[in-house]
Design an enzyme around this catalytic site. Sequence first.
Site, PDB file in Angstrom:
ATOM      1  N   CYS A 228       0.842  -1.205   0.000  1.00  0.00           N
ATOM      2  CA  CYS A 228       0.000   0.000   0.000  1.00  0.00           C
ATOM      3  C   CYS A 228       0.871   1.247   0.000  1.00  0.00           C
ATOM      4  CB  CYS A 228      -0.913   0.020   1.229  1.00  0.00           C
ATOM      5  SG  CYS A 228      -2.186  -1.229   1.226  1.00  0.00           S
ATOM      6  N   SER A 229       2.099   1.118  -0.462  1.00  0.00           N
ATOM      7  CA  SER A 229       3.058   2.218  -0.377  1.00  0.00           C
ATOM      8  C   SER A 229       3.201   2.951  -1.702  1.00  0.00           C
ATOM      9  CB  SER A 229       4.413   1.685   0.092  1.00  0.00           C
ATOM     10  OG  SER A 229       5.329   2.730   0.263  1.00  0.00           O
ATOM     11  N   ARG A 230       4.013   2.427  -2.608  1.00  0.00           N
ATOM     12  CA  ARG A 230       4.263   3.059  -3.899  1.00  0.00           C
ATOM     13  C   ARG A 230       4.331   1.992  -4.975  1.00  0.00           C
ATOM     14  NH1 ARG A 230       3.228   6.892  -1.348  1.00  0.00           N
ATOM     15  NH2 ARG A 230       4.337   8.876  -1.101  1.00  0.00           N
ATOM     16  N   ASP A 254      -2.311  -2.233  -3.674  1.00  0.00           N
ATOM     17  CA  ASP A 254      -3.147  -1.026  -3.785  1.00  0.00           C
ATOM     18  C   ASP A 254      -2.522   0.039  -4.680  1.00  0.00           C
ATOM     19  OD1 ASP A 254      -5.461   0.586  -2.937  1.00  0.00           O
ATOM     20  OD2 ASP A 254      -4.006   1.786  -1.825  1.00  0.00           O
ATOM     21  N   GLU A 259      -0.454   4.451 -12.889  1.00  0.00           N
ATOM     22  CA  GLU A 259      -1.794   4.814 -12.421  1.00  0.00           C
ATOM     23  C   GLU A 259      -2.250   6.083 -13.142  1.00  0.00           C
ATOM     24  OE1 GLU A 259      -1.899   5.258  -8.191  1.00  0.00           O
ATOM     25  OE2 GLU A 259      -0.983   3.326  -7.798  1.00  0.00           O
ATOM     26  N   HIS A 280      -5.740   2.194  -5.487  1.00  0.00           N
ATOM     27  CA  HIS A 280      -5.084   3.212  -4.662  1.00  0.00           C
ATOM     28  C   HIS A 280      -6.073   3.858  -3.686  1.00  0.00           C
ATOM     29  CE1 HIS A 280      -1.341   6.000  -4.676  1.00  0.00           C
ATOM     30  NE2 HIS A 280      -1.831   5.873  -3.461  1.00  0.00           N
TER      31      HIS A 280
END
Length: 534
Positions: A228-230, A254, A259, A280
């Site tokens: 869920c970071s980058r 995520d 994106e 995200h």
Amino acid sequence: MKVLITDKVNECVKDIIADVSEAVFLPTMSEDELVSIIGEYDALMVRSQTKVTKRIIEAGKNLKIIGRAGVGVDNIDVEAATEKGIIVVNSPDGNTIAASEHTIALMLAVSRNIVPAAVSTKEAKWERDKFTGNELFGKTLGVMGFGRIGRKVVHIALAIGMKVLVYDPFATEEIVQKSGAIYETSLDDFLPKLDYLSLHIPKTPETNNIINKDNISKMKNTAIIINCSRGGLVNEEDLKNALENGIIAAAAVDVFVNEPKIETCPLTQYKNNNLILTPHLGASTKEAQINVALDVAKQIKQVLSGGYTESAVNIPSLNPEKLEPVKDYMKIAENAGEMIMQLANGKIKSLEITAQGDLIDLDIQPLEVAILKGALSYMFQDVNYVNAPYLAKQRGIEVKTVKSEAPSTFTGILKVKLITDKDITSVSVSLIAKNIARIVKLNDYDVIIKPQPHILVVPHINQPAMIAKVATVLSADGINIGSMSVSENIKGSNMSIMAINVDRSIGNDVITKISNIEGVHEPKYVRLAAEYTL
């Protein structure tokens, strides 16, 4: 005064701003529309939709502050704002809870097969035995990165009853242990111990694709990866292959490399139930959106009231009265921080900053911040002049400042000494003439080095042909030498040092070739981001 608020920022901010200014809410506008009206406003508050371009900033003749209700400021031309003396602020803490909870939610969802079970049950099927899952209690979670979100994930996981290991080369063992987690020093030792891996690190050249096929192969085949970071920290193709071949058990992601256009993401082609993908959503809660809006509104109020803000991403947040006398030293001070971090070995424990010459009569606090910014920028993303001292304190880095009346070769000199758990490194910088900055000392060597983007530092035995041998390796790789400083050790040893300005970055393969030259000791490539042109 008037504040323009766009992008459907929550109207809860109105009461805060109303104390000092009129709040005007308008829908997201095009560049032309904003240019036509921005001149009448003292502040602008946006989310991610509005692109605050240089043209808009130049038209904002009364703008004092631009606030981004969120973390990233990619939609704001920060450089243009800085040139105009406009403060740019964001809300780095507003989404901490949301991102942490989403991480835990994905861990639970993938462990208990919640997504496929929900789909099956909605189809009027009763497949209870098919979706037997695993508990988090008693399992080992590895948290990579011990920043705000990483620490919160540790806190929640410990409350659930998990055993938590932390890998973060830039965190101290003492701080990690205080949280109740176990400190790990080696990624190779860290990964095989984990039932779950959760990433909370910035994306940098060093961390890009850090979780690749080689590191995934070190994990248990029952392990689960959560990101869920980058996007880009986990190699998407390697993760897909690992899931297809049973190298790990499951994953939840995520964030993605491209994106929002994820059509080409390899993970979208994987259809089995042991992978969860979300668009995200880490910061996408009502509470987080309110928190970031309130945070930025408070900062706008502070600035419009004549005060200073704590989350600025550019230099105008520093007190101009302190900055003016030392402003010519700011870039070279930042260079000193960048360089010393790349020359040192081991984990940073403390920094000692010594001012000599004319600098002893000045307030050098801005230079301390610049040095920290340079040093920490090598460790973290999005470090600025405001958050650098906070990050240093958070990481347990001791900073000591000394003013010395010892004689100085230069009008003013700034010496930075970095103490790690392995060695002591020092870098001294100065202005040898107005606006002409140089690095003037590296450890026990007097040098004159231009602070340019690409520098090769080669300690070596003082013997014939050493320069030629190094130059031959560089030439073979098509690397051009711009200038060079060669110096003998001032303490009389048989060592010398070459500091070479080159025209491009130097890869590890070239460093290895130089290391293999007989008489060379630990050459280092140094990349300086804060560049001088003289």
